[in-house]
Design an enzyme around this catalytic site. Sequence first.
Site, PDB file in Angstrom:
ATOM      1  N   TYR A   1      13.597-133.845  31.534  1.00  9.04           N
ATOM      2  CA  TYR A   1      12.842-132.823  32.264  1.00  9.04           C
ATOM      3  C   TYR A   1      12.094-133.450  33.453  1.00  9.04           C
ATOM      4  O   TYR A   1      12.147-132.935  34.580  1.00  9.04           O
ATOM      5  CB  TYR A   1      11.880-132.158  31.289  1.00  9.04           C
ATOM      6  CG  TYR A   1      11.099-130.982  31.817  1.00  9.04           C
ATOM      7  CD1 TYR A   1      11.677-129.712  31.898  1.00  9.04           C
ATOM      8  CD2 TYR A   1       9.767-131.121  32.189  1.00  9.04           C
ATOM      9  CE1 TYR A   1      10.946-128.625  32.350  1.00  9.04           C
ATOM     10  CE2 TYR A   1       9.034-130.040  32.644  1.00  9.04           C
ATOM     11  CZ  TYR A   1       9.621-128.795  32.724  1.00  9.04           C
ATOM     12  OH  TYR A   1       8.887-127.715  33.175  1.00  9.04           O
TER      13      TYR A   1
ATOM     14  N   LYS B   1      12.634-132.676  37.390  1.00 10.27           N
ATOM     15  CA  LYS B   1      11.555-132.126  38.220  1.00 10.27           C
ATOM     16  C   LYS B   1      11.169-133.085  39.355  1.00 10.27           C
ATOM     17  O   LYS B   1      10.741-132.640  40.432  1.00 10.27           O
ATOM     18  CB  LYS B   1      10.346-131.784  37.345  1.00 10.27           C
ATOM     19  CG  LYS B   1      10.621-130.647  36.346  1.00 10.27           C
ATOM     20  CD  LYS B   1      10.982-129.346  37.032  1.00 10.27           C
ATOM     21  CE  LYS B   1      11.070-128.171  36.066  1.00 10.27           C
ATOM     22  NZ  LYS B   1      11.404-126.908  36.739  1.00 10.27           N
TER      23      LYS B   1
END
Length: 246
Positions: A154, A158
């Site tokens: 993640y 990002k």
Amino acid sequence: MNRLSNKVAIVTGAARGLGRGIAQKLSEEGARVVIVDLNDEACKEVEQEFSNQGYSVTSYAANIANQDEIKNLFNYVTEEIGAVDILVNNAGINRDSTLHKMSKDQWQQVIDVNLTGTFYCTQEAAVRMKENKSGRIISISSASWLGNFGQANYAASKAGVVGLTKTAAKELAKHNITCNAICPGFIDTDMTRGVPDKVWDQMVSKIPMGRAGSPSDVGNMISFLASDEASYITGEVINVGGGMVL
Ligand code: NAD
């Protein structure tokens, strides 16, 4: 306020959570919002609810990780609704695990949606916005881009969104297109409601403002960035986290 009167805005992942809150805010500002989501049924429910409130809204089911579906989405919006003025790259997933336990599938799914899906949408929007010599691209990154326990996939996705945003900002500024990233902190949505109560309390205790954020906290920043008032702001990474990252 009616800062976005008749602007056409695409919001991905808008059937619930942050995306839904963003779509609501842009609608309140007068935009004609296209609600895009994997979940067709939920998308249609939001369309119905927003239409009942008098907003001009259209639902469209698509998977942002599928390039053909995204091309079809942008063709449909351009032909049936109008030139795309605003893109909000919000759809995202998490598949958390510590690094040594993370499977290749967990890694790949998150990269495919959060990063590659954001790339597909950004590219389609950029091509059309260049022709219009105007546009706003706003992508949802996360405070986790700086690194977060159990979120290697993640955080990498990002952080990738930040790099994509800054590069797009440099390439597209001459076409009067701004590109910015928002890093929400800890926002009260289905994604975060999935954590155990103990973890919820721990997260909130780290927020100087003393509460989780709401989708409208993020929506307020997005409607500003999408407005004429923000025409000189590009390539920025803006925290909306109640002081969580200081
Ligand atoms: P959520 O899980 O509540 O909602 C995400 C929505 O995106 C769902 O409706 C889902 O169906 C849709 N979606 C998922 N994959 C998709 C795909 N491939 N194509 C189209 N739609 C898809 O999540 P949320 O909390 O509202 O988060 C929204 C965004 O904000 C995500 O990018 C997330 O990473 C980011 N974010 C959330 C928080 C938070 O605290 N909630 C913090 C930082 C960043």
